[in-house]
Design a protein around this motif. Structure first.
Motif, PDB file in Angstrom:
ATOM      1  N   GLU A  73       0.970  -1.420   0.177  1.00 27.78           N
ATOM      2  CA  GLU A  73      -0.167   0.018   0.100  1.00 27.78           C
ATOM      3  C   GLU A  73       0.298   1.353   0.312  1.00 27.78           C
ATOM      4  O   GLU A  73       0.495   2.078  -0.750  1.00 27.78           O
ATOM      5  CB  GLU A  73      -1.084   0.127   1.320  1.00 27.78           C
ATOM      6  N   SER A  74       1.869   1.632   0.666  1.00 25.26           N
ATOM      7  CA  SER A  74       2.770   2.004   1.004  1.00 25.26           C
ATOM      8  C   SER A  74       3.768   2.608  -0.341  1.00 25.26           C
ATOM      9  O   SER A  74       3.692   3.627  -0.925  1.00 25.26           O
ATOM     10  CB  SER A  74       4.085   2.005   1.759  1.00 25.26           C
ATOM     11  N   LYS A  76       2.167   1.365  -3.075  1.00 23.39           N
ATOM     12  CA  LYS A  76       1.134   2.065  -4.233  1.00 23.39           C
ATOM     13  C   LYS A  76       0.923   3.670  -4.387  1.00 23.39           C
ATOM     14  O   LYS A  76       1.321   4.492  -5.515  1.00 23.39           O
ATOM     15  CB  LYS A  76      -0.311   1.427  -4.332  1.00 23.39           C
ATOM     16  N   GLU A  77       0.756   3.612  -2.928  1.00 24.07           N
ATOM     17  CA  GLU A  77       1.062   6.067  -2.379  1.00 24.07           C
ATOM     18  C   GLU A  77       2.585   6.137  -3.824  1.00 24.07           C
ATOM     19  O   GLU A  77       2.228   7.678  -4.131  1.00 24.07           O
ATOM     20  CB  GLU A  77       0.853   6.157  -1.174  1.00 24.07           C
TER      21      GLU A  77
END
Length: 109
Positions: A73-74, A76-77
């Motif tokens: 998720e990080s 992806k950010e």
């Protein structure tokens, strides 16, 4: 992939456009496509398959995140600011290109 033998076009209403995650300006003047169903596609409206892909460039920022052990998720950010193409983004392109339907993209994303 929409069956080429029974493919038809239609003008989507605003609700369908928004449901597909598109902006009304993106869909303005475009027709959406769907298959009516025929003997070639066993009345499903689809014939064959179409891959949709998520694509993340291995930019220096993403590479640093990987080396630092950041979670997906990080990463992806980080990638979102550098040209990340998500499954839904790619699916939207295929809707606008008339290759698949909004319903099918939403079903798999």
């Amino acid at each position: 992939r929409i069956c080429p033998h029974c493919k038809t076009t239609y003008t989507p209403d605003t609700a369908q456009i928004l449901e597909a995650g598109l902006k009304p300006a993106e869909a303005k003047g475009r027709k959406f496509a769907r298959g009516k169903g025929c003997e070639h596609c066993s009345n499903t409206g689809f014939l064959g398959r179409l891959g949709i892909y998520e694509y993340m460039d291995m930019t220096p920022s993403v590479q640093r995140g990987v080396l630092q052990g950041k979670d997906s998720e990080s990463l992806k950010e980080i990638a979102a600011t550098e040209g990340l193409i998500t499954l839904l983004d790619y699916g939207r392109r295929k809707i606008l290109d008339g290759e698949t339907t909004p319903e099918e993209v939403l079903r798999v994303c």
